[in-house]
Design an enzyme around this catalytic site. Structure first.
Site, PDB file in Angstrom:
ATOM      1  N   GLU A 105       0.858  -1.200   0.000  1.00  0.00           N
ATOM      2  CA  GLU A 105       0.000   0.000   0.000  1.00  0.00           C
ATOM      3  C   GLU A 105       0.894   1.250   0.000  1.00  0.00           C
ATOM      4  OE1 GLU A 105      -1.787   0.706   3.858  1.00  0.00           O
ATOM      5  OE2 GLU A 105      -3.516   1.733   2.988  1.00  0.00           O
ATOM      6  N   ASN A 148      -7.194   5.681  -2.268  1.00  0.00           N
ATOM      7  CA  ASN A 148      -6.077   4.814  -1.892  1.00  0.00           C
ATOM      8  C   ASN A 148      -6.204   3.586  -2.800  1.00  0.00           C
ATOM      9  OD1 ASN A 148      -4.117   3.276  -0.645  1.00  0.00           O
ATOM     10  ND2 ASN A 148      -4.814   3.727   1.428  1.00  0.00           N
ATOM     11  N   LYS A 207      -9.490   1.476  -2.234  1.00  0.00           N
ATOM     12  CA  LYS A 207      -9.743   1.018  -0.852  1.00  0.00           C
ATOM     13  C   LYS A 207     -11.122   1.447  -0.353  1.00  0.00           C
ATOM     14  CE  LYS A 207      -7.292   1.145   3.636  1.00  0.00           C
ATOM     15  NZ  LYS A 207      -6.039   1.641   4.252  1.00  0.00           N
ATOM     16  N   GLU A 220      -6.639   8.860   7.221  1.00  0.00           N
ATOM     17  CA  GLU A 220      -7.129   8.361   5.924  1.00  0.00           C
ATOM     18  C   GLU A 220      -8.518   8.899   5.605  1.00  0.00           C
ATOM     19  OE1 GLU A 220      -6.322   4.445   4.285  1.00  0.00           O
ATOM     20  OE2 GLU A 220      -5.344   3.952   6.172  1.00  0.00           O
ATOM     21  N   CYS A 238      -4.976  -3.120   2.965  1.00  0.00           N
ATOM     22  CA  CYS A 238      -4.722  -2.951   4.400  1.00  0.00           C
ATOM     23  C   CYS A 238      -5.943  -3.204   5.277  1.00  0.00           C
ATOM     24  CB  CYS A 238      -4.119  -1.572   4.680  1.00  0.00           C
ATOM     25  SG  CYS A 238      -3.415  -1.541   6.346  1.00  0.00           S
ATOM     26  N   ASN A 279       0.056  -0.856   5.583  1.00  0.00           N
ATOM     27  CA  ASN A 279       0.894  -0.004   6.439  1.00  0.00           C
ATOM     28  C   ASN A 279       0.212  -0.022   7.793  1.00  0.00           C
ATOM     29  OD1 ASN A 279       2.775   2.303   4.692  1.00  0.00           O
ATOM     30  ND2 ASN A 279       1.279   1.085   3.564  1.00  0.00           N
TER      31      ASN A 279
HETATM   32  N1  CDT Z   1      -3.277   1.479   6.369  1.00  0.00           N
HETATM   33  C1  CDT Z   1      -4.219   0.957   7.165  1.00  0.00           C
HETATM   34  O1  CDT Z   1      -5.331   0.726   6.753  1.00  0.00           O
HETATM   35  N2  CDT Z   1      -3.851   0.718   8.443  1.00  0.00           N
HETATM   36  C2  CDT Z   1      -4.771   0.272   9.462  1.00  0.00           C
HETATM   37  C3  CDT Z   1      -4.340   0.771  10.788  1.00  0.00           C
HETATM   38  C4  CDT Z   1      -5.318   1.698  11.318  1.00  0.00           C
HETATM   39  S1  CDT Z   1      -4.850   2.303  12.871  1.00  0.00           S
HETATM   40  C5  CDT Z   1      -5.943   3.627  13.032  1.00  0.00           C
HETATM   41  C6  CDT Z   1      -4.925  -1.244   9.536  1.00  0.00           C
HETATM   42  O2  CDT Z   1      -6.053  -1.710   9.694  1.00  0.00           O
HETATM   43  O3  CDT Z   1      -3.934  -1.965   9.525  1.00  0.00           O
END
Ligand code: CDT
Length: 311
Positions: A47, A107, A124, A143, A169, A194
């Site tokens: 990502e 995204n 996304k 996000e 993600c 991430n």
């Molecule tokens: N990039 C991404 O979607 N990360 C989220 C972490 C969110 S923490 C507020 C995940 O679900 O891994």
């Protein structure tokens, strides 16, 4: 004809704030070259592979974030990946922040075939985090401020000998993500992530339990839909106090992790994925046409929040 795809999950170490696209793409290209030397058919990148994970930054004016977005794909910075793919007949999947000609922000992840043609695009759907600055957090996860939810659903594509889909993600944590693709016969789900090693809100979850959640959700999605899942991290310290988990892995249709990253750096995780191994569970336990009971699934699409019975 056997349908074995040799797949490389291309985990990335951190992208620092001042790393240029050119420097980052050179690292991706190096991994593509290694994957080709190891006879891989397909490389899966993470990502926002081209930049640091900028949703940790706050700006009053969201337009200040636009330099982190790509207006075209391919573009000058990413063309070396497309050129290498077509010259060497290797496919890839790449996550990046997309700014459309209409000014919309997504995204996004794309799927590129062995002729370097973009055959699939996913945006996304499940955007985690928040839209306004929140003091209580150790770091921001904005996000919801910088992206709008994806408008393409969860499509799959028949390409490179299989039925393939993508998610990104936070999507991996939601069973609906995999099921919508499962209902289209998906055999390979590719995703990048991430994910901070700590949640930024305090709480009791440890890096170990967060890694457990990471793998559990991909393993469950794979098994319950009889599909391969390839999960690819951006890992390590992107900024002081901002550590992203690694744990990139390839999961087979029985839900087993068959290959896993050992570092938090640029690292290829490679496995020969036989797409025909999806068949047994798709034709038995998870023969959806024979066993699903949709008359009882209404709440899944009719409500979002939980409504427990009255006390
Ligand atoms: N990039 C991404 O979607 N990360 C989220 C972490 C969110 S923490 C507020 C995940 O679900 O891994």
């Amino acid at each position: 004809m056997p349908r074995v795809l040799r797949i490389a999950a291309a985990q990335q170490g951190p992208n620092l704030e001042n790393d240029s696209r050119q420097v980052i793409v050179a690292r991706l290209l190096e991994m593509m070259k290694q994957a080709k030397a190891d006879n891989c058919d397909l490389v899966v990148f993470t990502e926002t592979a081209l930049t640091t994970f900028f949703p940790r930054f706050y700006a009053d004016d969201r337009a200040e974030m636009d330099p982190w977005f790509e207006r075209d794909m391919p573009n000058d910075a990413t063309r070396p990946l497309f050129d290498f793919a077509s010259e060497n007949k290797i496919g890839f999947s790449l996550g990046y922040a997309e700014l459309t000609p209409e000014g919309r922000h997504f995204n996004t992840q794309i799927l590129v075939d062995k002729d370097a043609k973009i055959v699939g695009k996913y945006r996304k759907v499940h955007l985690p985090g928040h839209a306004e600055y929140e003091d209580r957090r150790a770091f921001q996860h904005l996000e919801k401020r910088y992206f709008e939810p994806g408008d393409l659903g969860f499509p799959v594509w028949r390409t490179m000998g299989g039925v393939m889909g993508m998610c990104i993600c936070n999507d991996r944590r939601w069973p609906e993500t995999y099921r919508v693709m499962g209902l289209q016969g998906v055999e390979l789900v590719m995703l990048g992530y991430n994910t901070p090693s700590l949640n930024g809100l305090g709480g009791t979850d440890t890096p170990e339990i967060r890694m457990h959640h990471n793998h559990l959700s991909m393993q469950a999605g794979a098994y319950q839909n009889a599909t391969w899942v390839v999960g690819v991290a951006k890992a390590g310290e992107e900024a002081p106090g901002y550590h992203l988990m690694g744990g990139s892995c390839i999961v087979d249709p029985d839900g087993r992790i068959v290959a896993r990253a050992e570092t938090e750096d640029d690292e290829l995780v490679i496995h020969d994925c036989d797409l025909d191994t999806c068949k047994f569970l798709k034709q038995s336990t998870f023969d959806f046409a024979a066993h699903r009971r949709t008359e009882h699934y209404g709440p899944i699409v009719e409500q979002t929040g939980a409504t427990p019975p009255p006390e």
